[in-house]
Write a protein that holds these residues in place. Sequence first.
Motif, PDB file in Angstrom:
ATOM      1  N   CYS A  76      52.090  29.193  50.078  1.00 23.83           N
ATOM      2  CA  CYS A  76      51.098  29.058  49.039  1.00 23.83           C
ATOM      3  C   CYS A  76      50.537  27.657  48.989  1.00 23.83           C
ATOM      4  O   CYS A  76      51.258  26.684  48.887  1.00 23.83           O
ATOM      5  CB  CYS A  76      51.748  29.408  47.710  1.00 23.83           C
TER       6      CYS A  76
ATOM      7  N   SER B  81      42.804  26.273  39.214  1.00 26.50           N
ATOM      8  CA  SER B  81      43.248  27.654  39.138  1.00 26.50           C
ATOM      9  C   SER B  81      42.697  28.255  37.857  1.00 26.50           C
ATOM     10  O   SER B  81      42.811  27.659  36.793  1.00 26.50           O
ATOM     11  CB  SER B  81      44.770  27.684  39.127  1.00 26.50           C
ATOM     12  N   GLU B  86      47.113  31.854  41.106  1.00 27.70           N
ATOM     13  CA  GLU B  86      45.997  31.927  42.058  1.00 27.70           C
ATOM     14  C   GLU B  86      45.206  30.618  42.080  1.00 27.70           C
ATOM     15  O   GLU B  86      44.997  29.997  41.043  1.00 27.70           O
ATOM     16  CB  GLU B  86      45.020  33.044  41.647  1.00 27.70           C
ATOM     17  N   TYR B  87      44.764  30.250  43.254  1.00 29.21           N
ATOM     18  CA  TYR B  87      43.902  29.074  43.375  1.00 29.21           C
ATOM     19  C   TYR B  87      42.459  29.513  43.577  1.00 29.21           C
ATOM     20  O   TYR B  87      42.179  30.698  43.722  1.00 29.21           O
ATOM     21  CB  TYR B  87      44.338  28.229  44.574  1.00 29.21           C
ATOM     22  N   SER B 213      42.607  44.428  40.266  1.00 31.40           N
ATOM     23  CA  SER B 213      43.972  43.918  40.424  1.00 31.40           C
ATOM     24  C   SER B 213      44.895  45.015  40.931  1.00 31.40           C
ATOM     25  O   SER B 213      45.751  44.779  41.778  1.00 31.40           O
ATOM     26  CB  SER B 213      44.529  43.408  39.097  1.00 31.40           C
ATOM     27  N   GLN B 222      49.991  38.083  50.797  1.00 28.61           N
ATOM     28  CA  GLN B 222      49.760  37.448  49.501  1.00 28.61           C
ATOM     29  C   GLN B 222      48.317  37.010  49.379  1.00 28.61           C
ATOM     30  O   GLN B 222      47.763  36.453  50.310  1.00 28.61           O
ATOM     31  CB  GLN B 222      50.644  36.213  49.392  1.00 28.61           C
ATOM     32  N   TYR B 224      46.359  34.412  47.666  1.00 29.12           N
ATOM     33  CA  TYR B 224      46.510  33.194  46.871  1.00 29.12           C
ATOM     34  C   TYR B 224      45.235  32.777  46.165  1.00 29.12           C
ATOM     35  O   TYR B 224      45.250  31.921  45.319  1.00 29.12           O
ATOM     36  CB  TYR B 224      46.917  32.029  47.775  1.00 29.12           C
ATOM     37  N   TRP B 225      44.115  33.304  46.599  1.00 24.81           N
ATOM     38  CA  TRP B 225      42.854  32.863  46.001  1.00 24.81           C
ATOM     39  C   TRP B 225      42.315  33.939  45.067  1.00 24.81           C
ATOM     40  O   TRP B 225      42.257  35.110  45.437  1.00 24.81           O
ATOM     41  CB  TRP B 225      41.798  32.630  47.081  1.00 24.81           C
ATOM     42  N   SER B 226      41.868  33.531  43.884  1.00 26.84           N
ATOM     43  CA  SER B 226      41.291  34.490  42.942  1.00 26.84           C
ATOM     44  C   SER B 226      40.187  35.269  43.619  1.00 26.84           C
ATOM     45  O   SER B 226      40.048  36.478  43.465  1.00 26.84           O
ATOM     46  CB  SER B 226      40.676  33.754  41.752  1.00 26.84           C
ATOM     47  N   LYS B 229      41.401  37.842  46.054  1.00 26.54           N
ATOM     48  CA  LYS B 229      41.981  38.980  45.362  1.00 26.54           C
ATOM     49  C   LYS B 229      40.874  39.907  44.862  1.00 26.54           C
ATOM     50  O   LYS B 229      40.948  41.121  45.006  1.00 26.54           O
ATOM     51  CB  LYS B 229      42.807  38.462  44.192  1.00 26.54           C
TER      52      LYS B 229
END
Lengths: 371, 316
Positions: A76, B81, B86-87, B213, B222, B224-226, B229
């Motif tokens: 991450c 974030s 989430e980044y 979601s 995974q 990790y980024w909004s 997603k």
Amino acid sequence: MKITFPHMGNLYIALKAVFEDLQVEVVTPPPCSKKTLALGTQYAPELMCVPFKLTVGNYIESIEKGADTLFMWGGCDVCRIGFYNTLQKDILKDLGYDIEMICVESLNTPQKIRKFFKQLCEVANTTHSFALIALFIKGIQLVFRLDELEELMIHARPREIHAGSVDILQASFEKEIRTTHGYKETYSLIDTYKKKIQKIEINPTKEVLQIGIVGEIYTVVEPFINFELVKKLGNMGVDVHRSVTTGKFVREQLDFLPFMHSNKKNVHRAAHPYIEMDIGGHCRHTVGDTVLFGEKGFDGVVHLLPFTCMPEIVAQSILPTVEKDKNIPILKLVLDEMTGEAGYVTRLEAFVDLLWKRREYAQDEKMLSRN
Amino acid sequence: MSIKIGIPRALLYYEFYPLWITFFELLGAEVVISSRTNKQIVESGVQHTVDEACIPVKLFHGHVVDLRDKVDYIFVPRLRSICKGEYICPKFCGLPEMVRHSIKDLPTLIDITIDCIKSNRDLKNAVFAAGNFLTEDRDLITTAFQTAYIAYKEHKMILKKQLFPPFKRKKIMVLGHPYTLYDSYLNMDLLQKLEACDTSILTPEMLPKPVISHYAQNFDGQLYWSFAKKLIGTVLYLKDTKSVDGVIYISTFGCGVDSVVAHLVEKIIRRDTTLPFMLITLDEHTGEAGINTRIEAFIDMLKWRDSDENHISSHG
Ligand code: SF4
Ligand code: SF4
């Protein structure tokens, strides 16, 4: 099981030794080459950053040499590195490779380290985590010793009396390391070469330029992608100082441990007037170390970044201010699979020339003001 | 005279504008939005940003320049974030720094930090920090933010109502960052052009967040980024519901996030669906004629597929 891992500077030497001591067969990826990059470029998404492409190339070349297990790191982060594993798995699966993957996330908390050891236990097929911890520490020791060896070479290169002495030793070290196995042998080979380098005849009072290299870690430590920048500068009579190295990176990741110290806080403090936050990648280091190099009175800084590298683009926007504030010239070099060596070398030589002129000019000024 | 706060019409303006406009107005400020993107803004953006930056970040700089002499403050939040775990993108995180070191003679920047990586409740800190530029009164700030938040939610609702637009022949999902989808100068009126071709448009903004979601959880890996997603969730939703006839992804050259997300999206669509897919990558030099041709060809293809399957006249 035959394990492999991506290249990142000299890290392969430490990884290989450690895995060998775990009684695991290791396939060291062939050194990064045009072919590695071509393979990576062919299978990676077109606009991915170049470290990703090269690692994909490493995996493919290793798998073709018989590797069946990949040891990869990522995890991450604000940046793309967080997606490396997901994408790489997908690419390799599409290529029809049937392989096991061990993904390590960053090791900056005790929980993550514990998880890491659990994975290592699986690799080594053992439950003796004590032995593993000891070996892990040995691996880190190797990384540090390798950094020291490199520093010695960097120091000697611009000052050597017989041109090429350091490069010859470096080549023979890299050749011998291929037939060296395990921690003990590796450690002693590094030691031998440290001594050899120290014996090289140098002119300690020779006037050399001081240049700092900052930027994204992979482009700084992987000689293939930066066209052997460290070596080239050294042979142009430059003492090189790298902002990030594998050893420094490991220190910073683990500096919550009582016996581990890093310069991270110092770098962050130096960066603070310009950038306060960790925005991902090495942006804060790029800025902070440029400040520190400037304050130390270095002649110049080379900023390396992969094309489209997000954190380094932020750094790049800030650096002109640092350049002015600290009165230190900065050369930006953007690297990707399209970068041509000829143009790159021309720019480097011009930069070094400029720095020599600046220095002469400064010295003249000093003389004049004294008279 | 009230204090003037400038908000650049760029980047996450398109996502959050009702929130911040209402918030600052309730605290007594006059809010000035930069002009719609135009040639001059593009040029000054390009001129004031490092070459390697992506177009949306260059545009942001152009919009800041547009506001520079008109306001007392410019709102340039630092976003790390916007949702727990989430980044967004490293450039959002270094935005105030980029702006400050690239553009001279700026008014004060409201450069609050929004960082919800640990908890969504950390947004509170950012809200007070922003409010403090105008007042010390915490109660006032709280009420203003609550009202602003309702305004923002209502705006989102309106977007979602568009989910069932009047019946048109074809439905196309257009994917991309909100600031590429909704900046019609940047994308050369792409959405309007598509609508003019008798198609109705769906964007990820129009889908309910819980739905996205939910589908995003099906992704193997995974997110990790909004932004990743949202888009990947949307695509997995399309894959299951088959609710559109084609997918267009608008990306911008030099976008690190798109280099990953556009790739994954294309892969899922090509591997798991039969939907036609087109990737459009915009940069400073993209010509409108080229885009028009590609859109027309894409629409023709959709219709042609139809006539092939159902024998409906392609002139209909
Ligand atoms: S820091 Fe740069 S090179 Fe590393 S993942 Fe991010 S964009 Fe790629
Ligand atoms: S997400 Fe892409 S387009 Fe947006 S700021 Fe980051 S790199 Fe630029």
